[in-house]
Every structure is written in structure tokens, then in C-alpha cells.
Design an enzyme around this catalytic site. Structure first.
Site, short mmCIF file in Angstrom:
data_model
loop_
_atom_site.label_atom_id
_atom_site.label_comp_id
_atom_site.label_asym_id
_atom_site.label_seq_id
_atom_site.Cartn_x
_atom_site.Cartn_y
_atom_site.Cartn_z
N ASP A 14 0.85 -1.19 0.00
CA ASP A 14 0.00 0.00 0.00
C ASP A 14 0.89 1.25 0.00
O ASP A 14 1.86 1.33 0.76
CB ASP A 14 -0.91 0.01 1.23
CG ASP A 14 -1.89 1.17 1.20
OD1 ASP A 14 -2.93 1.04 0.52
OD2 ASP A 14 -1.60 2.20 1.83
N ASN A 64 -2.76 12.89 -3.88
CA ASN A 64 -3.83 13.35 -4.78
C ASN A 64 -4.32 14.75 -4.42
O ASN A 64 -4.53 15.59 -5.29
CB ASN A 64 -5.01 12.37 -4.74
CG ASN A 64 -4.81 11.16 -5.64
OD1 ASN A 64 -4.08 11.24 -6.63
ND2 ASN A 64 -5.42 10.05 -5.29
N HIS A 114 -4.94 14.45 -9.25
CA HIS A 114 -5.14 13.04 -9.59
C HIS A 114 -4.24 12.60 -10.75
O HIS A 114 -3.88 11.42 -10.84
CB HIS A 114 -6.61 12.79 -9.93
CG HIS A 114 -7.50 12.81 -8.72
ND1 HIS A 114 -7.63 11.74 -7.89
CD2 HIS A 114 -8.27 13.80 -8.20
CE1 HIS A 114 -8.47 12.04 -6.90
NE2 HIS A 114 -8.89 13.30 -7.07
N ASP A 135 -2.04 9.31 -10.63
CA ASP A 135 -2.02 8.25 -11.64
C ASP A 135 -0.59 7.94 -12.09
O ASP A 135 -0.24 6.79 -12.33
CB ASP A 135 -2.86 8.66 -12.86
CG ASP A 135 -4.35 8.63 -12.57
OD1 ASP A 135 -4.74 8.07 -11.52
OD2 ASP A 135 -5.12 9.16 -13.39
N GLU A 144 -4.81 2.38 -4.25
CA GLU A 144 -3.35 2.45 -4.18
C GLU A 144 -2.76 1.17 -3.61
O GLU A 144 -1.60 1.13 -3.20
CB GLU A 144 -2.93 3.64 -3.32
CG GLU A 144 -3.25 3.54 -1.86
CD GLU A 144 -4.64 4.04 -1.48
OE1 GLU A 144 -4.85 4.36 -0.31
OE2 GLU A 144 -5.51 4.11 -2.39
#
Length: 309
Positions: A186, A194, A199, A203, A229
Site C-alpha cells: 500500500d 492526490n 489526480h 495516476d 493504491e
């Protein structure tokens, strides 16, 4: 079609000269071979559209040449018209059995020869179009199959595909008691990434994570995006103690990675490891749950660390 290239296989020079003159007069490009060996070589190298093949040749029987051409992957699609003075039904049957597409006895009418060539070219054009459409369909099906099993952002397997592989690998572990390890990974504080950088930057981080994970594991291992994630890795034939090595490699690679979109901000990951066989793990769901609990423990102890169940 009138620009087609024709391979004429004819050992009689006078007959060849007449046929070549007629074909060239009608706009065809002609390649001439005087024996079977030369014909087979020309068919493989000259990219011809139709072959006019004499049955009687000085080295190899025309039927054998035809059979060889139809068995070869490179030449089997080229139409072959057999030309011969042997015009019995038995001769025609042998030629067609060898793979010839048409049969024209000598002496032949030039008008009929041209009509038969045109017919073969028309059939070949339709077959070429069909093959092209089949290739396009195969490419499309391959893309659809890829989309069905891959996460489009990270280029890792998606959760559905991973679960199918896990079921198979866990079954093998239970059957043969072979070791199997699972890493749950994680990204720490991903929501903050973010919120701070957007975002698109998030990404980009996920894509880079996919690359880092793939570079850190073996070809026989399976990596997937578990969701958001979170990532998951299945490591067969490896007990959880030895799974620490790839887990630490992933963690260190992430710490040292550069993310231009984050403008110098470094990221870390937390990793949980579980393994089987284990008396407390009798299903693939329990293996994932154990890895998830180990991941929670890594988060609880301060993140940027690996914990083993």
C-alpha cells in the site's frame, strides 16, 4: 490485377517465349523458371501472385513442385495453374490432388489462359482480404482479452485475474505442500498525494509503482493492482521468510524513485507478507486476509516497513 506478377515454370524455351510475350502484352510482370528447383526458389523469394506450372520438368515432376509449394507456409496461398500436354482425366485429378487451383491442357487458347489467370487473381484477392480481416479480428480479440485481465493504468493484472491465479496456486500449495507467499503493498499517504498534486500526478505514481513492482519480482511471480493504491504480489515456491527479500527490494526502490510530478516529494510503501502452508491458513481468502493484517501492522508501526504475518 493486371499489374500482377506471374511465375512461369516452363522448360521449353520456344513455348516460354510465346507465353511471356503474351503475358507481358497483357500487363503482367513475368518471372521465368526452367525447372522445379528454380521455381520453388522463385516462389519463395519473388512475391508472385500466380504460378503457371508445367507438369513435365527436367528435374522434378510438376505435381511434386505443386505439393511442396502448397505445404510451405510462405507459398501455400499462391494460386497454381497446371499446364501440360497430358490432358487425361487421371492427369488432371493428380494435379488437383497435389493442390493445383486450376488445370489447362496444352495447347491452350491465350484468351482462356488470361481468363483463368484473372479468375485466380480475383479469388486470391478475396482470400487476401479475408485473411486481413481475420488478422484484424484476432488483433481486436487479443486487445479485448488483454483489457479483460489487465489494469489499464498500471499494466499489471487486475483483481479478477489475480484471484483466478491465486486459486490455482493455492490449490497446488495445499496439494503438494509447496510454499507460497503473498505480499500486500500500500502506498503511504496516497490521498495526500492526490490532494496536493492532483489526480494526474497520483495516476503517474501508480503507473511508476507498477513498473517498480514488476522490476523487483521474478517472471514466475504474479503482480496485480488490488484496488486504489493497493497492490498484491503472489510468489510461488517461496516461504514467507524468503519473500522478505523482494518485499524489501520493492520498498527500497520506491524510496529511491524520482517522481517529477511530485516536485521532489518522496513516497513510501508499507508491505504485509503472509505465507502458506500454515495451520491457520486453509483458504486463499485467509492467505490474503493474513497479508492484509500484516500490512495493517506495518501501517500501525509507522509505515515504510515490511511486516510478516
Amino acid at each position: 490485377m493486371l499489374k500482377a506478377k506471374i511465375l512461369l515454370v516452363e522448360d521449353t524455351k520456344a513455348q516460354a517465349k510465346m507465353t511471356i510475350e503474351f503475358l507481358e502484352k497483357n500487363g503482367y510482370e513475368v518471372v521465368w523458371a526452367q525447372d522445379g528447383a528454380s521455381a520453388m526458389k522463385a516462389a519463395k523469394t519473388q512475391n508472385v501472385d500466380v504460378i503457371l506450372l508445367d507438369l513435365v520438368l527436367p528435374d522434378i515432376n510438376g505435381n511434386e513442385v505443386c505439393r511442396w509449394l502448397k505445404l510451405s507456409q510462405d507459398t501455400k496461398a499462391i494460386p497454381i495453374i497446371m499446364l501440360t500436354v497430358k490432358g487425361t482425366t487421371d492427369d488432371k485429378v493428380k494435379g488437383l490432388e497435389a493442390g493445383a487451383d486450376d488445370y489447362l491442357p496444352k495447347p491452350y487458347s491465350e484468351v482462356e489462359l488470361n481468363a483463368r489467370i484473372y479468375s485466380c487473381l480475383r479469388t486470391k484477392a478475396l482470400q487476401d482480404e479475408l485473411r486481413q480481416k481475420n488478422r484484424q479480428l484476432e488483433d481486436m480479440l487479443m486487445r479485448v482479452e488483454t483489457l479483460a485481465v489487465m489494469d489499464p493504468l498500471t499494466n499489471l493484472f487486475n483483481r479478477r485475474r489475480f484471484e483466478a491465479i491465486l486459486e490455482k496456486e493455492f490449490g497446488r500449495t495445499m496439494r503438494y505442500e509447496s510454499p507460497l507467499s503473498c505480499l500486500m503493498i500500500d502506498i503511504d499517504h496516497f490521498k495526500k498525494i492526490n490532494d496536493t498534486f492532483g489526480h494526474r500526478a497520483g495516476d503517474s505514481v501508480l503507473r511508476e509503482m507498477g513498473k517498480i513492482i514488476l522490476d523487483s519480482i521474478r517472471d514466475v511471480d504474479t503482480a496485480a493492482r488490488w484496488g486504489g493504491e493497493e497492490f498484491i504480489v503472489l510468489i510461488p515456491e517461496t516461504p514467507k521468510e524468503k519473500a522478505l527479500k523482494p518485499a524489501n527490494r520493492i520498498m527500497e526502490s520506491v524510496v529511491n524513485a524520482q517522481f517529477p510530478e511530485l516536485r521532489g516529494t518522496r513516497i513510501t510503501v508499507s508491505i504485509g507478507i503472509a505465507g502458506a502452508p500454515d495451520p491457520a491458513i486453509d483458504s486463499d481468502d485467509k492467505l490474503i486476509h493474513a497479508a492484509d493484517l500484516a500490512l495493517y501492522e506495518a501501517k500501525h508501526k509507522g509505515r515504510n516497513r515490511v511486516e510478516t504475518a
